[in-house]
Design an enzyme around this catalytic site. Structure first.
Site, PDB file in Angstrom:
ATOM      1  N   HIS A   1     101.083 -16.209  -7.821  1.00  0.00           N
ATOM      2  CA  HIS A   1     100.811 -15.344  -6.680  1.00  0.00           C
ATOM      3  C   HIS A   1      99.324 -15.465  -6.346  1.00  0.00           C
ATOM      4  CE1 HIS A   1     104.367 -12.910  -8.111  1.00  0.00           C
ATOM      5  NE2 HIS A   1     104.550 -12.772  -6.804  1.00  0.00           N
TER       6      HIS A   1
ATOM      7  N   ASP B   1      97.025 -12.908  -8.182  1.00  0.00           N
ATOM      8  CA  ASP B   1      96.922 -13.030  -9.634  1.00  0.00           C
ATOM      9  C   ASP B   1      95.932 -14.107 -10.046  1.00  0.00           C
ATOM     10  OD1 ASP B   1      98.986 -11.104 -10.401  1.00  0.00           O
ATOM     11  OD2 ASP B   1     100.333 -12.481  -9.398  1.00  0.00           O
TER      12      ASP B   1
ATOM     13  N   HIS C   1     117.749  -9.950 -11.761  1.00  0.00           N
ATOM     14  CA  HIS C   1     118.039  -9.470 -10.418  1.00  0.00           C
ATOM     15  C   HIS C   1     119.535  -9.590 -10.126  1.00  0.00           C
ATOM     16  CE1 HIS C   1     113.657 -10.298  -8.892  1.00  0.00           C
ATOM     17  NE2 HIS C   1     113.714  -9.445  -9.893  1.00  0.00           N
TER      18      HIS C   1
END
Length: 450
Positions: free
Chosen positions: A114, A117, A284
């Site tokens: 990301h 990050d 997920h």
């Protein structure tokens, strides 16, 4: 004690002096070599490709190096050197040094990141993007030196308070615009670094209550945003995949990218089913009420399989715990569906997983990734055996054999009306009897491969 390299170089963050090697199933740990791969032989051929090419392992940046070990009830526990006070850009470079040391130590061919990050946020978007480009230059040099590649990049459109009501789906068009500028920068950097994919995870693209939400409007905004990303991909010549990562809830109560089926319907609605694929995460899938292998098989069936995040949940907890995989049966069934569908393609197997808060030693990062990689390699070998044996597929083919005959094909081609089918029952004296699906027998068969 950390390994002290010669020549005045930075001391190693980890105690492993050399990259981990394959030693085979008979490996016995020693004080000098406490871990070696028993199953991950990256040069071994599996279904026409090397094991490294089939699995395409990636280490993620955010959980491994960005997250400090906080939870809703406790402060950071890891206390990495780059988490301490200091110049943010210097800390970002130090973090990159350790990240690439881990990539080399576990012999992972890819990494993922990301933007927030890897580089600190600035006072303006221009400053934030400049910080990102500076770290991108650091990455480019390290990638050239090590041969490690970028599996995918993504923009963090969920952590900052500006995104508390979403990014693309935000009621304020200024937030939509800011998010577009952020994605443009990360997509271009991903392209410059030779990334194979760009991922969008809509962590805040959803709603908490319908009392203040216009669903139709927000879905239209999200469709326009995704089309903008695809248009820019083609404009800059990015040849990689654009991926959406489905998740049903958390952090929002209801997220618009609920599961693979929901994403496919959304893509069809906005003319993107040939442009965008899915990055599927095991936990997920479970939170959406599915199995990992179901989501993989469905994505292949719909033509939108892109990549995998390999992390699990806890069967006693109902939220996204992001733990490293530890179940051979689950991995084998998931990788069976991957191989059956044609393999990873441009995707890979990314460890979007984090250590437990009490695993505070630097070497815990090595052990977590290496043991997960070895287990995935073992699961790949089981999946290969299942495919080569063919018993499962033969059962499925036999179960649907009637649809391959002339009568079944005529129905599917639309050559038989409802009246004709109804008349056929009487004319042929049809009295079909049920046949066993043999689920328990097949479950025994799967266990026999383990």
């Amino acid at each position: 004690m950390r390994h002290e390299p010669a020549g005045g170089q930075r001391p190693s963050y980890f105690s492993f002096a050399q990259p981990l090697a394959y030693r085979g199933p008979g490996f016995t740990p020693t004080a000098q070599e406490p871990f070696a791969y028993r199953h991950y032989d990256k040069s071994r051929m599996v279904m026409g490709k090397t094991m490294e090419q089939q699995l395409r392992f990636a280490v993620c940046y955010w959980h491994s190096f960005g997250w400090g070990g906080t939870d809703p009830f406790g402060d950071a526990t890891f206390q990495r050197p780059w988490h301490a006070a200091g110049d943010p850009m210097e800390q970002a470079v130090a973090k990159a040094d350790v990240a690439f040391e881990l990539f080399r130590t576990v012999d992972a061919p890819f990494f993922t990141f990301h933007d927030r990050d890897v580089a600190p946020e600035g006072a303006t978007l221009a400053e934030s993007n400049a910080n990102l480009r500076r770290i991108g230059d650091v990455f480019a040099k390290k990638m050239q030196d090590t041969g490690i590649k970028l599996l995918w990049g993504t923009a963090n459109l969920f952590s900052h308070r500006r995104y508390m009501a979403g990014a693309a789906t935000n009621p304020d068009p200024a937030v939509f615009t800011y998010a577009a500028g952020q994605v443009k920068s990360v997509l271009e950097l991903t392209h410059q670094l030779g990334g194979d994919n760009y991922v969008l995870w809509g962590g805040r693209e959803g709603y908490e209550t319908l009392l203040n939400t216009d669903l139709k409007r927000e879905l239209a905004q999200l469709g326009r945003f995704l089309n903008l990303v695809v248009e820019h991909k083609h404009k800059i010549g990015f040849k990689g995949q654009i991926l959406i990562e489905p998740k049903p809830a958390e952090p929002t109560k209801h997220q618009y990218d609920y599961d693979v089926a929901t994403v496919f319907g959304f893509l069809r609605e906005h003319g993107l089913e040939r442009e965008v694929k899915v990055n599927i995460e095991q936990n997920h899938a479970l939170l959406a009420g599915h199995t990992f292998e179901h989501e993989i098989a469905l994505a292949h069936a719909l033509g939108i399989f892109g990549s995998l995040d390999m992390n699990r949940g806890d069967e006693q907890l109902g939220w996204d715990t992001d733990q490293f995989p530890n179940s051979l049966p689950q991995l084998a069934l998931a990788l069976y569906e991957v191989l059956k569908g044609g393999g990873m393609g441009l995707g890979g197997l990314n460890f979007d997983a984090k250590l437990r808060r009490q695993s505070i030693d630097p070497d815990d990062l090595v052990w977590a990734h290496a043991t997960a990689m070895d287990l995935c390699a073992r699961g790949l070998l089981v999946a290969e055996q299942m495919l080569q044996d063919g018993a499962l597929q033969r059962h499925v083919q036999a179960r649907y054999a009637g649809w391959d005959e002339d009568g079944g094909q005529a129905i599917l081609r639309g050559e038989r009306s409802l009246e004709e089918l109804a008349s056929d029952v009487d004319a042929r004296g049809l009295d079909p009897q049920p046949r066993s699906a043999q689920q328990e027998r097949l479950e025994h068969l799967v266990n026999s491969y383990l």
